[in-house]
Motif scaffolding. Structure first.
Motif: not given
Length: 215
Positions: A126-129, A172-178
């Protein structure tokens, strides 16, 4: 239509899967039902990234290498360690692994990073915010998905252990840092010959967790 009560009773953590792939049509049905889960302000905060085939295998290799070099355990306050120990006793006992058999216990732990042989693994984010209320929404989504898969004969195992190596998964899965990585979900058909797949882990009484006030 499925019997909801029986599906809830049938759901359990699968700890060894067959290599048989899950038909995409069945997965899509379960995902469509899970999408109906409630969420805070209807923001539907859940994000899933599925890995199968070569992507799954590369993720497994990277996680295993890291787990062997730098073992991590998902944190748990000391007051709650008892539950983890009791769970381990039941699962390892079904596998014939004694408490003092450290070598085989370590091998059993590493199976988490092999997704217990599941042909598919999902990473739940889920979004980090977002906050606790939104994590609750993700939980309701995940439970709906797991029950929908169970009703279709598909096994699952929610893997909090995968989140102890978030950067490996992210890379590995190119998951967004956010996106905050919450857990993994192993998905596949259970191996009926594996004893631990027939466990139904004990639960506390309802009265220990629920209270009623007022008339």
């Amino acid at each position: 239509m499925f019997d909801l009560d029986q599906t809830i009773k049938d759901r359990h953590s699968t700890r060894k899967f067959l290599s048989q792939p899950v038909p995409r049509a069945l997965l899509d049905e379960a995902l469509a039902l899970a999408q109906l889960a409630p969420s805070n302000s209807n923001i539907q905060p859940w994000r899933l990234v599925f890995a199968q085939g070569d992507r799954r295998d590369r993720l497994q290799e990277a996680l295993l290498n890291q787990a062997k070099q730098q073992p991590n355990v998902s944190p748990l306050p000391s007051a709650f360690q008892y539950y983890r120990q009791e769970l381990g006793a039941q699962v390892y006992g079904a596998m014939g692994i004694t408490r003092d058999d450290k070598a085989n216990r370590q091998l059993a732990v590493l199976r988490n990073y092999e997704f217990f042989g599941a042909p598919m693994v999902a990473i739940v984010c889920m979004h980090q915010d977002l906050g606790v209320a939104d994590a609750l929404s993700v939980g309701m989504y995940l439970q709906t998905l797991v029950l929908s898969l169970t009703a279709r004969g598909i096994g699952t195992c929610v893997e909090v252990s995968l989140a102890t190596y978030p950067e490996i998964i992210r890379n590995e899965l190119n998951i967004s840092p956010e996106l905050l990585i919450i857990c993994g979900l192993a998905v596949g058909y259970p191996d009926p010959d594996f004893p631990a797949n027939h466990l139904h882990i004990s639960r506390e009484s309802v009265e220990k967790n629920v209270s009623f006030q007022g008339d």
